[in-house]
Structure formats: C-alpha cells, structure tokens
Design a protein around this motif. Structure first.
Motif, mmCIF file in Angstrom:
data_model
loop_
_atom_site.group_PDB
_atom_site.id
_atom_site.type_symbol
_atom_site.label_atom_id
_atom_site.label_comp_id
_atom_site.label_asym_id
_atom_site.label_seq_id
_atom_site.Cartn_x
_atom_site.Cartn_y
_atom_site.Cartn_z
ATOM 1 N N ASP A 178 0.826 -1.133 0.061
ATOM 2 C CA ASP A 178 -0.047 -0.040 0.028
ATOM 3 C C ASP A 178 0.950 1.045 -0.138
ATOM 4 O OD1 ASP A 178 -2.462 1.295 0.260
ATOM 5 O OD2 ASP A 178 -2.961 0.652 2.207
ATOM 6 N N ASP A 179 0.226 2.287 -0.514
ATOM 7 C CA ASP A 179 1.078 3.671 -0.443
ATOM 8 C C ASP A 179 2.320 3.538 -1.102
ATOM 9 O OD1 ASP A 179 -1.162 4.388 1.084
ATOM 10 O OD2 ASP A 179 -0.168 4.358 2.976
ATOM 11 N N GLU A 235 -4.316 4.585 -6.615
ATOM 12 C CA GLU A 235 -5.459 4.962 -5.410
ATOM 13 C C GLU A 235 -5.481 6.341 -5.800
ATOM 14 O OE1 GLU A 235 -4.009 3.559 -1.842
ATOM 15 O OE2 GLU A 235 -2.896 5.210 -1.790
HETATM 16 CA CA CA Z 1 -3.189 3.696 0.332
#
Ligand code: CA
Ligand code: C2E
Ligand code: CA
Ligand code: CA
Length: 278
Positions: A178-179, A235
């Motif tokens: 993530d990220d 995202e």
């Molecule tokens: Ca994220």
C-alpha cells in the motif's frame, strides 16, 4: 471535546498529546465500541482499467460513534496500534470483511476484498493461522482475500513480514504493498517478498496529469511492477483525465472518488447493481 466539521458530519478530533485524557477515554471507548459492534466497514470499488469492470473492493473501517458521529480511521487506528488493541481490531475487521465476501459470493458475484494490516500485525505470531481459520469459517476461498501492507510496515518488520506473507501467499491470499512510493522498500526486498500487487500512493496519482514529475513517477512504478510480474493499482483517482492517463500508461486497476467513494454495504450493493445494469 474538540469537534471539527467535515462535509456536514461531526468528526471527533482529539489532540495528538499522549497524556490527553481524551485519548484515554477514546481507548476505553474503542474497546466498548468493538463489543457493541459500532465499528463498520465501508467498501470502495477497484476498477479494471482495461474492461471498466469492478475487480474487487477495499474495506475501510469507520466508527459510528453514538455521540461523536462518524470517526475516521486515522483518529483511532494509530491509537489502537500504540496500545496493542490493533490485534483484536484487525480480527474484527477481517471477520466483517469475510462475512461480506461470503455474502457477495452467495449472491452470485464474488468480489475480492482487500483488508488493511497495520505494521504491528506483522509481528503477531498467530495472525496467519487466524486468517486461514477465518477463511474456512466463512467459507471464503483464499483468492478472494487481499491483504494490504504499507512499505513502512514491511521495512520495520522485515523478518516477521516475510514469514507471515510467505505463509498466507502459499495458501492463496493476495498481498498488496500500500501507499507505494512513499517508503523505502528496496528493489531487493520487493523481489523477495511474495507480493502480488503494488498500490501507487495517491500523492503521485492525484497530480499525475498536472505535475510532470508525478506523471513520470507513476509510469516508472507501472513499468517496475510489470517487470516484477505485479499488478498495479492507482489509488486516489479523482477525475476522468487521470483515469484515461492511467489506462494509456498500462496501469491495471484504478480506485478513487471518480468512480466511487467508500460506501456502506447497502449503498455499495446499489451502486454495483447500477454499474452492471448499464
Ligand atoms: Ca493507500
Ligand atoms: P489507505 O489504506 O491508503 O486507504 C485509502 C484512503 O484514501 C481511504 O481513507 C479512502 O477513503 C481515501 N480515498 C479513496 N479514494 C480517494 C480519492 O480519490 N481521493 C482522496 N483524497 N482520498 C481517497 P480512509 O477510509 O479515511 O482511511 C485512511 C487510512 O486508514 C487508510 O489509508 C488505512 O491506512 C487506514 N485504515 C482504514 N481502514 C483500516 C483498517 O481496517 N485497518 C487498518 N489497519 N487501517 C485502516
Ligand atoms: Ca489501503
Ligand atoms: Ca494511506
């Protein structure tokens, strides 16, 4: 009690001070909230850029507080992480997410569901077993679960991360970083971890069409992922222009307000039925 207004909803905003009595009160209340089932999940669709179809959802926790209103996760997840409550909280979220995944499969449209793990979860020696037990209990095939971990979680708990992830991946669970782009994962680490997906952080995606350097970063991550055999998810896709740019860069999946905000289960089901009716 400090309150801030956010889109007309009261949002609780305790001070960051560790000695703040508000924080202690919040902690006691968070325990109670889990017993009372006040924590709920909202679901945000992940859309295939090639087909436009929904290929999964991310589960995002919210606290429906009877007095304080809707409390966002960044107000209580860090607190849970610092106090060890994150173990029970993560299991609570997994339990809700998997019962939802079972429901969708039962309705004839299985959707992969992504659940966020905190850094501390990676050091939890029972978590892998518990995840596999919960998959069985809810009769959800492992490929319908994706676990999202941040880069910082992987770099602070490298050995634990490897053990946990190897076990879950062997069972068929998908694993996303993530990220991505905001941390310090080395290429060597990426190559050696049994991950399946990179989620490009929204700080790059959000401005990829207006800031040349961010557009280049997104493209480099997509190329890197392709070379490592990983799926890319962007995202924070907030407009049609970004959606189109991602498609032409070869990104696989998009997530963001442009398609849908995270929605409570009933609203998500209506949104999803509408997209399939078109
Ligand atoms: Ca994220
Ligand atoms: P995240 O995992 O990076 O989740 C994405 C966040 O971006 C969500 O915020 C989502 O609502 C928001 N978002 C989605 N699309 C857009 C967009 O187009 N533009 C913008 N500006 N934002 C968008 P949310 O739900 O407030 O969650 C914040 C963070 O809290 C999450 O970041 C995640 O790190 C954490 N979190 C949420 N649920 C859980 C959970 O069940 N467990 C753990 N450990 N962490 C969670
Ligand atoms: Ca996430
Ligand atoms: Ca984030």
């Amino acid at each position: 009690v400090a309150k801030a207004r956010n889109r007309g909803v009261a949002v609780y905003d305790p001070s960051e001070d560790a000695h703040d009595p508000d924080r202690l009160a919040l902690l006691t209340e968070l325990r109670r909230a889990m017993d009372q089932r006040e924590l709920v999940l909202h679901y945000q669709p992940k859309i295939s850029l090639a087909s436009g179809e929904v290929c999964g959802v991310e589960a995002l926790v919210r606290w429906e507080h009877p007095q304080r209103g809707m409390v966002p996760p960044d107000k209580f997840i860090p607190l849970a992480e610092h106090t060890g409550l994150i173990g029970p909280l993560t299991r609570y979220v997994l339990d809700l997410a998997l019962s939802q995944a079972h429901r969708w499969a039962d309705m004839g449209h299985p959707l992969q569901i992504a659940v966020n793990l905190a850094a501390r979860n990676l050091a939890d020696p029972d978590l892998a077993d518990d995840v596999l037990t919960m998959l069985e209990t809810h009769q959800v095939p492992a490929h319908l679960l994706c676990l999202e971990l941040t880069e910082s979680a992987i770099t602070t708990e490298p050995e634990n991360a490897l053990r946990l992830l190897t076990r879950l991946r062997a069972a068929g669970v998908s694993l996303a970083v993530d990220d991505f782009g905001t941390g310090y994962t080395s290429l060597g680490q990426l190559k050696n971890l049994p991950i399946t997906e990179l989620k490009i952080d929204r700080s790059f995606v959000g401005t990829m069409t207006t800031e040349r350097s961010n557009g280049l970063i997104v493209r480099s991550i997509v190329d890197l992922a392709r070379n490592l055999g990983l799926t890319t998810v962007a995202e924070g896709v907030e407009d049609a222009e970004t959606f189109t740019a991602l498609a032409s860069n070869g990104c696989a999946v998009a997530q963001g307000y442009h398609m849908s905000r995270p929605l409570p289960p009933n609203a998500f089901d209506r949104w999803y039925a509408d997209t399939r009716a078109v």
